[in-house]
Scaffold this motif. Structure first.
Motif, PDB file in Angstrom:
ATOM      1  N   CYS A 166      33.910  27.616  40.570  1.00  0.00           N
ATOM      2  CA  CYS A 166      33.430  28.210  39.328  1.00  0.00           C
ATOM      3  C   CYS A 166      32.144  27.489  38.947  1.00  0.00           C
ATOM      4  O   CYS A 166      32.130  26.265  38.819  1.00  0.00           O
ATOM      5  N   ARG A 203      39.325  30.449  31.440  1.00  0.00           N
ATOM      6  CA  ARG A 203      38.786  30.837  32.750  1.00  0.00           C
ATOM      7  C   ARG A 203      39.411  29.998  33.863  1.00  0.00           C
ATOM      8  O   ARG A 203      39.720  30.514  34.936  1.00  0.00           O
ATOM      9  N   GLU A 252      33.675  32.247  42.542  1.00  0.00           N
ATOM     10  CA  GLU A 252      34.729  33.063  41.940  1.00  0.00           C
ATOM     11  C   GLU A 252      34.384  33.505  40.520  1.00  0.00           C
ATOM     12  O   GLU A 252      34.721  34.606  40.113  1.00  0.00           O
ATOM     13  N   ASP A 253      33.733  32.633  39.743  1.00  0.00           N
ATOM     14  CA  ASP A 253      33.496  32.929  38.335  1.00  0.00           C
ATOM     15  C   ASP A 253      32.369  32.044  37.819  1.00  0.00           C
ATOM     16  O   ASP A 253      31.887  31.153  38.518  1.00  0.00           O
ATOM     17  N   TYR A 254      31.963  32.316  36.578  1.00  0.00           N
ATOM     18  CA  TYR A 254      30.894  31.562  35.920  1.00  0.00           C
ATOM     19  C   TYR A 254      31.351  31.091  34.549  1.00  0.00           C
ATOM     20  O   TYR A 254      32.098  31.793  33.865  1.00  0.00           O
ATOM     21  N   LEU A 256      34.657  22.895  39.623  1.00  0.00           N
ATOM     22  CA  LEU A 256      33.706  23.292  38.582  1.00  0.00           C
ATOM     23  C   LEU A 256      32.371  22.677  38.964  1.00  0.00           C
ATOM     24  O   LEU A 256      32.235  21.448  38.993  1.00  0.00           O
ATOM     25  N   ILE A 296      41.585  31.602  36.948  1.00  0.00           N
ATOM     26  CA  ILE A 296      41.252  31.391  38.366  1.00  0.00           C
ATOM     27  C   ILE A 296      42.448  30.812  39.110  1.00  0.00           C
ATOM     28  O   ILE A 296      42.802  31.266  40.207  1.00  0.00           O
TER      29      ILE A 296
END
Length: 238
Positions: free
Chosen positions: A92, A127, A112-114, A66, A131
């Motif tokens: 992320c 989230r 990969e993501d936010y 993160l 993931i």
């Protein structure tokens, strides 16, 4: 003096609990995430900046990072971009930035993501779980699909060209598994997307283009991973 990475985990956690690296220059956020993730079954190591994060990664294995976008010195997006070619650990981003252009920039860097600040802890937990689950999902068979010189082993999530193993992000593995489940069938962008927020369709386009660069001889004129106008994408296999 450089701050040492901090290990934070309840004693009751099993040794195989997923290990998350939290990188943020705001100590309050680091402490909040460490406490909340620890209470929900995750081992957590925190780092105040990119240098501390690199030090932690030299000595520990992580299942997820993160990463704060804006940090003094080396920014989170710079670190994410550098890690793309060196690590398979999904990243992320933690960010207050909501511009779709900046989201695309992150996806191009391998993110990969936010998770947008200020974040709802329950959303963050969902989230994180998604993931990590994407990284664990595998076809129960040992089947493989072939695309010219490339072979994708579905169960292992491994893409090979001859004896060479090609580096994939967790998101790219997920996409290949989705396509492998429906070879020769169009799959809509909404099925491929893991995010319903604004700009998600463009995000899928970016991810597909990244994947094409790994499996196509000429990504600008794809043979295997093709666009189906008005529908989405289709993967042809040999």
């Amino acid at each position: 003096m450089q701050e040492a990475p901090a290990r934070q985990q309840p004693d009751a956690l099993p040794d195989d609990a997923p290990h998350i690296l939290v990188v943020d220059d705001d100590q309050r956020i680091r402490d909040l995430l460490a406490r909340y993730l620890g209470q929900n079954g995750y081992r957590v190591t925190t780092a105040a900046d990119a240098a501390c994060a690199r030090a932690a990664m030299r000595g520990l294995a992580f299942d997820l990072i993160l990463l704060d976008w804006m940090m003094p010195g080396e920014t989170g997006i710079e670190l994410a971009r550098d890690l793309t070619g060196q690590s398979d650990v999904p990243v992320c981003m933690l960010t207050a930035r909501t511009d779709p252009e900046q989201r695309v920039e992150g996806l191009e860097a391998g993110v990969e993501d936010y998770i947008h600040k200020p974040f709802e802890p329950r959303e963050l937990l969902l989230r994180v779980r998604n993931i990590l689950r994407r990284g664990q999902v595998a076809n129960e068979s040992s089947e493989e699909i072939r695309m010219g010189a490339f072979v994708f082993h579905i169960m292992r999530g491994e893409l090979k060209r001859g004896d060479e193993t090609m580096k994939l992000t967790e998101r790219e593995r997920e996409l290949l598994r989705l396509f492998a489940a429906k070879p020769g069938q169009p799959i809509g962008r909404y099925e491929l997307s893991n995010d319903e927020s604004t700009g998600s369709e463009r995000a899928i386009d970016v991810q597909i283009n990244r994947l094409r660069r790994k499996i196509e001889t000429d990504p600008s004129n794809p043979v295997y991973l093709q666009t189906v106008r008005g529908k989405g994408y289709i993967l042809y296999v040999d």
